[in-house]
Design a protein around this motif. Structure first.
Motif, PDB file in Angstrom:
ATOM      1  N   ALA A  30       0.830  -1.206   0.000  1.00  0.00           N
ATOM      2  CA  ALA A  30       0.000   0.000   0.000  1.00  0.00           C
ATOM      3  C   ALA A  30       0.864   1.255   0.000  1.00  0.00           C
ATOM      4  N   MET A  31       1.991   1.223   0.724  1.00  0.00           N
ATOM      5  CA  MET A  31       2.920   2.351   0.718  1.00  0.00           C
ATOM      6  C   MET A  31       3.461   2.593  -0.686  1.00  0.00           C
ATOM      7  N   VAL A  32       3.886   1.518  -1.343  1.00  0.00           N
ATOM      8  CA  VAL A  32       4.450   1.639  -2.689  1.00  0.00           C
ATOM      9  C   VAL A  32       3.409   2.206  -3.648  1.00  0.00           C
ATOM     10  N   ARG A  33       2.200   1.661  -3.591  1.00  0.00           N
ATOM     11  CA  ARG A  33       1.134   2.112  -4.490  1.00  0.00           C
ATOM     12  C   ARG A  33       0.767   3.570  -4.220  1.00  0.00           C
ATOM     13  N   GLY A  34       0.998   4.040  -2.991  1.00  0.00           N
ATOM     14  CA  GLY A  34       0.633   5.399  -2.619  1.00  0.00           C
ATOM     15  C   GLY A  34       1.628   6.473  -3.005  1.00  0.00           C
ATOM     16  N   VAL A  35       2.845   6.073  -3.396  1.00  0.00           N
ATOM     17  CA  VAL A  35       3.864   7.088  -3.708  1.00  0.00           C
ATOM     18  C   VAL A  35       4.408   6.979  -5.128  1.00  0.00           C
ATOM     19  N   LEU A  36       4.059   5.905  -5.833  1.00  0.00           N
ATOM     20  CA  LEU A  36       4.468   5.741  -7.226  1.00  0.00           C
ATOM     21  C   LEU A  36       3.242   5.816  -8.133  1.00  0.00           C
ATOM     22  N   MET A  37       3.437   6.316  -9.330  1.00  0.00           N
ATOM     23  CA  MET A  37       2.414   6.212 -10.377  1.00  0.00           C
ATOM     24  C   MET A  37       3.081   5.655 -11.627  1.00  0.00           C
ATOM     25  N   HIS A  38       2.416   4.720 -12.285  1.00  0.00           N
ATOM     26  CA  HIS A  38       2.965   4.171 -13.524  1.00  0.00           C
ATOM     27  C   HIS A  38       2.865   5.230 -14.612  1.00  0.00           C
ATOM     28  N   ARG A  39       3.880   5.298 -15.443  1.00  0.00           N
ATOM     29  CA  ARG A  39       3.869   6.370 -16.442  1.00  0.00           C
ATOM     30  C   ARG A  39       2.773   6.193 -17.491  1.00  0.00           C
ATOM     31  N   GLU A  40       2.232   4.990 -17.612  1.00  0.00           N
ATOM     32  CA  GLU A  40       1.099   4.791 -18.511  1.00  0.00           C
ATOM     33  C   GLU A  40      -0.224   5.203 -17.856  1.00  0.00           C
ATOM     34  N   GLU A  41      -0.189   5.552 -16.572  1.00  0.00           N
ATOM     35  CA  GLU A  41      -1.389   6.041 -15.885  1.00  0.00           C
ATOM     36  C   GLU A  41      -1.589   7.542 -16.066  1.00  0.00           C
ATOM     37  N   ARG A  42      -0.691   8.185 -16.766  1.00  0.00           N
ATOM     38  CA  ARG A  42      -0.749   9.648 -16.862  1.00  0.00           C
ATOM     39  C   ARG A  42      -2.007  10.145 -17.558  1.00  0.00           C
ATOM     40  N   GLU A  43      -2.602   9.301 -18.402  1.00  0.00           N
ATOM     41  CA  GLU A  43      -3.815   9.717 -19.113  1.00  0.00           C
ATOM     42  C   GLU A  43      -5.011   9.816 -18.175  1.00  0.00           C
ATOM     43  N   THR A  44      -4.948   9.128 -17.044  1.00  0.00           N
ATOM     44  CA  THR A  44      -6.099   9.073 -16.145  1.00  0.00           C
ATOM     45  C   THR A  44      -5.859   9.750 -14.802  1.00  0.00           C
ATOM     46  N   ARG A  98       0.182  10.065  -1.771  1.00  0.00           N
ATOM     47  CA  ARG A  98       0.545  11.359  -2.363  1.00  0.00           C
ATOM     48  C   ARG A  98      -0.290  11.660  -3.591  1.00  0.00           C
ATOM     49  N   GLY A  99      -0.426  12.959  -3.880  1.00  0.00           N
ATOM     50  CA  GLY A  99      -1.005  13.377  -5.141  1.00  0.00           C
ATOM     51  C   GLY A  99      -0.038  13.129  -6.277  1.00  0.00           C
ATOM     52  N   PRO A 100      -0.514  13.161  -7.532  1.00  0.00           N
ATOM     53  CA  PRO A 100       0.340  12.824  -8.681  1.00  0.00           C
ATOM     54  C   PRO A 100       1.622  13.641  -8.757  1.00  0.00           C
ATOM     55  N   ALA A 101       1.574  14.926  -8.452  1.00  0.00           N
ATOM     56  CA  ALA A 101       2.751  15.790  -8.607  1.00  0.00           C
ATOM     57  C   ALA A 101       3.871  15.438  -7.640  1.00  0.00           C
ATOM     58  N   ALA A 102       3.553  14.737  -6.559  1.00  0.00           N
ATOM     59  CA  ALA A 102       4.566  14.394  -5.560  1.00  0.00           C
ATOM     60  C   ALA A 102       5.049  12.957  -5.689  1.00  0.00           C
ATOM     61  N   ARG A 103       4.586  12.255  -6.709  1.00  0.00           N
ATOM     62  CA  ARG A 103       4.953  10.849  -6.874  1.00  0.00           C
ATOM     63  C   ARG A 103       6.149  10.666  -7.805  1.00  0.00           C
ATOM     64  N   PHE A 104       6.718   9.485  -7.741  1.00  0.00           N
ATOM     65  CA  PHE A 104       7.743   9.036  -8.677  1.00  0.00           C
ATOM     66  C   PHE A 104       7.024   8.401  -9.864  1.00  0.00           C
ATOM     67  N   VAL A 105       7.445   8.744 -11.094  1.00  0.00           N
ATOM     68  CA  VAL A 105       6.787   8.257 -12.311  1.00  0.00           C
ATOM     69  C   VAL A 105       7.497   6.972 -12.752  1.00  0.00           C
ATOM     70  N   ALA A 106       6.839   5.849 -12.543  1.00  0.00           N
ATOM     71  CA  ALA A 106       7.507   4.554 -12.539  1.00  0.00           C
ATOM     72  C   ALA A 106       7.093   3.658 -13.695  1.00  0.00           C
ATOM     73  N   THR A 107       7.817   2.552 -13.824  1.00  0.00           N
ATOM     74  CA  THR A 107       7.383   1.395 -14.595  1.00  0.00           C
ATOM     75  C   THR A 107       7.070   0.275 -13.606  1.00  0.00           C
ATOM     76  N   CYS A 108       6.566  -0.850 -14.126  1.00  0.00           N
ATOM     77  CA  CYS A 108       6.248  -1.987 -13.259  1.00  0.00           C
ATOM     78  C   CYS A 108       7.469  -2.443 -12.470  1.00  0.00           C
ATOM     79  N   ARG A 109       8.631  -2.353 -13.072  1.00  0.00           N
ATOM     80  CA  ARG A 109       9.855  -2.781 -12.395  1.00  0.00           C
ATOM     81  C   ARG A 109      10.115  -1.957 -11.142  1.00  0.00           C
ATOM     82  N   ASP A 110       9.803  -0.652 -11.175  1.00  0.00           N
ATOM     83  CA  ASP A 110      10.042   0.204 -10.022  1.00  0.00           C
ATOM     84  C   ASP A 110       9.098  -0.140  -8.873  1.00  0.00           C
ATOM     85  N   PHE A 111       7.828  -0.413  -9.192  1.00  0.00           N
ATOM     86  CA  PHE A 111       6.897  -0.877  -8.160  1.00  0.00           C
ATOM     87  C   PHE A 111       7.438  -2.147  -7.501  1.00  0.00           C
TER      88      PHE A 111
END
Length: 301
Positions: free
Chosen positions: A36-50, A88-101
């Protein structure tokens, strides 16, 4: 339980930023809480559309080139002072790939005393009938053995028919299982690929993932676009001896995901002594946005 997967690699070491990001609260020990911590601070770069926020190009292009957890945590610290335990909100997250998660969860599990490792392979739960190139975390659960977890889909953002902290083996095929299925005619290699890049697919990609997954089991957790040895060969250059070697790798790495694997780390090390599989000091990185370049790697601890 072998300590190979409890000890940090150079890639999973959290470095000095973890304590600062945690504040006064200790790191939770539950795999679910860590996911849950990981999911809360990272966003996948393919999620940027949503996500409702325009990701700056420098983050879209650069964040996922951070191959070390200490770099990921440094970026998170620079983008906000909220504890790692707060979403975190999107602007404060790390923009990741699946490998980073997968790597960040792996690092936090190791840090809290749970053996964990990265696994490269293919998810069947992103598009029906397609095996999407993907990385997940595998962690040791007493009484059960090795369990697959996908922190990218944890928390309900993606709809799955299973618990993302207990991914079925037929929903995620580690690369060795994918290789064996293709080689034995049980699966069509053309259904294995990168969904967002339709031209990247086939047995050559599965071959690359067999080598990359072995490297991760040996303490070098690569970026998805890294290449060396048998990864870099064109299909026409692959020999019968190469195919036999890949079959041997698959026999070790596919079985490694099951209830127990006594002696398996030693088998991984033996395979990685072969120059066709060994991760050299310098590799080729086929970066998504920044072109092909040579990268110098540290040696695994």
């Amino acid at each position: 339980m072998d300590s190979d997967y409890l000890n940090h690699s150079p890639y999973s070491t959290p470095g000095p930023h973890l304590d600062a990001l945690l504040g006064p609260d200790p790191l939770p020990r539950s795999p679910e809480a860590l996911a849950a911590m990981v999911r809360g601070v990272l966003m996948h770069r393919e999620e940027r559309e949503t996500c409702g926020w325009t990701v700056p190009d420098e983050r879209l292009h650069g964040d996922a080139e951070s191959r070390y957890v200490t770099e990921v945590l440094r970026v998170l610290r620079e983008r906000g002072d909220t504890p790692l335990t707060e979403e975190r909100g999107p602007a404060a997250r790390f923009v990741a790939t699946c490998r980073d998660f997968a790597l960040l969860l792996c690092a936090l599990l190791r840090e809290t005393g749970t053996p964990a490792r990265l696994r490269g392979g293919y998810g069947t739960y992103f598009k029906e009938g397609f095996h999407d190139n993907h990385w997940v975390t595998e962690y040791w659960c007493e009484g059960r053995g090795w369990v697959l977890a996908d922190p990218q889909v944890y928390g309900g953002l993606h709809d799955t028919a299973f618990d993302p902290m207990d991914v079925p083996r037929d929903a995620f095929l580690v690369a060795g299982d994918a290789w064996r299925a293709c080689r034995e005619g049980r699966a069509d290699p053309e259904t294995f690929g990168v969904f967002s890049v339709p031209d990247i697919k086939g047995l050559g990609l599965v071959r690359a993932d067999v080598v990359a997954d072995l490297a991760a089991l040996g303490g070098t957790e690569p970026l998805p676009w890294d290449g060396w040895g048998l990864i870099e060969k064109d299909d026409a250059e692959v020999t019968a001896a190469d195919l036999a070697l890949l079959d041997a790798v698959a026999a070790v790495t596919s079985a490694a995901g099951h209830a127990s694997d006594p002696g398996r780390p030693a088998a991984v090390r033996r395979l990685l002594a072969d120059p066709r599989l060994a991760v050299p000091t310098e590799i080729v990185s086929h970066t998504t946005y920044r072109g092909v370049r040579t990268v110098t790697l540290p040696r695994a601890a």
